[in-house]
Write a protein that holds these residues in place. Structure first.
Motif, PDB file in Angstrom:
ATOM      1  N   ARG A   1       0.812  -1.181   0.025  1.00 27.57           N
ATOM      2  CA  ARG A   1       0.036  -0.069  -0.020  1.00 27.57           C
ATOM      3  C   ARG A   1       0.918   1.201   0.056  1.00 27.57           C
ATOM      4  O   ARG A   1       0.439   2.094  -0.785  1.00 27.57           O
TER       5      ARG A   1
ATOM      6  N   HIS B   1      -7.709  -1.420  -4.305  1.00 25.55           N
ATOM      7  CA  HIS B   1      -7.141  -2.302  -3.136  1.00 25.55           C
ATOM      8  C   HIS B   1      -6.996  -3.713  -3.169  1.00 25.55           C
ATOM      9  O   HIS B   1      -7.823  -4.216  -4.495  1.00 25.55           O
TER      10      HIS B   1
ATOM     11  N   TRP C   1      -1.772  -4.257  -5.008  1.00 22.46           N
ATOM     12  CA  TRP C   1      -2.348  -2.791  -5.367  1.00 22.46           C
ATOM     13  C   TRP C   1      -2.152  -2.296  -6.799  1.00 22.46           C
ATOM     14  O   TRP C   1      -1.099  -2.576  -7.356  1.00 22.46           O
TER      15      TRP C   1
END
Length: 176
Positions: free
Chosen positions: A22, A47, A146
């Motif tokens: 992330r 996500h 991601w």
């Protein structure tokens, strides 16, 4: 970002970068926004395991519908004109089938020209080049990665976004 008069989308080019963490994705998003002078809405994060991210990939649903209508009308008309031109050429050359039944030849040329034009318009609307980005993003997200999606509206934004992403550790993908 399109020079294509058939396309009604503002951001027809899609850029995606795939990340394992992330923090790497967030850092890249900030970097791209800053270096390419993009608005926050032009850069979106997907996500890991996110189920419904289609709107992030193709945010301009209304523009896609306008592209479909515009391309079908323009290409259907162009196909009809090309069909009539071919009949005109054949008539000038004295082709017997056209000379014997000019009404039928014109009708067939109009119909076939419109059909072929609209088939090409369907290809323009479907944007098969987008699958080069959509498929890898879908697979990456399903495998816990991601994805950073960038929607540049100008060639300059596109070039700057690509330059900013090349300086990251991401796998970078781009449509035409």
């Amino acid at each position: 970002m399109t020079g294509n008069p058939l396309n009604a989308e503002q951001a027809s080019t899609k850029i995606a970068a795939l990340f394992d963490t992330r923090s790497a994705a967030n850092d890249a998003a900030e970097r791209v926004c800053h270096e390419a002078h993009l608005r926050r809405g032009q850069v979106r994060l997907v996500h890991p395991y996110e189920a419904h991210f289609g709107r992030k990939l193709e945010p301009e649903n209304d523009a896609i519908a306008r592209t479909a209508v515009r391309s079908h009308l323009m290409m259907g008309t162009l196909g009809a004109v090309v069909g009539l031109a071919i009949v005109g050429i054949l008539h000038r050359q004295g082709v017997e089938a056209v000379m014997d039944s000019p009404g039928f030849a014109i009708g067939a040329a109009l119909f076939l020209g419109m059909v072929f034009g609209m088939l090409l318009a369907g290809l323009v609307t479907a944007r098969p080049d987008h699958q080069l980005v959509i498929t890898p993003v879908r697979e990456a997200v399903q495998h816990g990665r991601w994805a950073l999606l960038v929607h540049p509206t100008t060639p300059q934004q596109c070039n700057e976004a690509m330059r900013a992403l090349r300086n990251t550790t991401a796998e970078v993908l781009r449509t035409a």
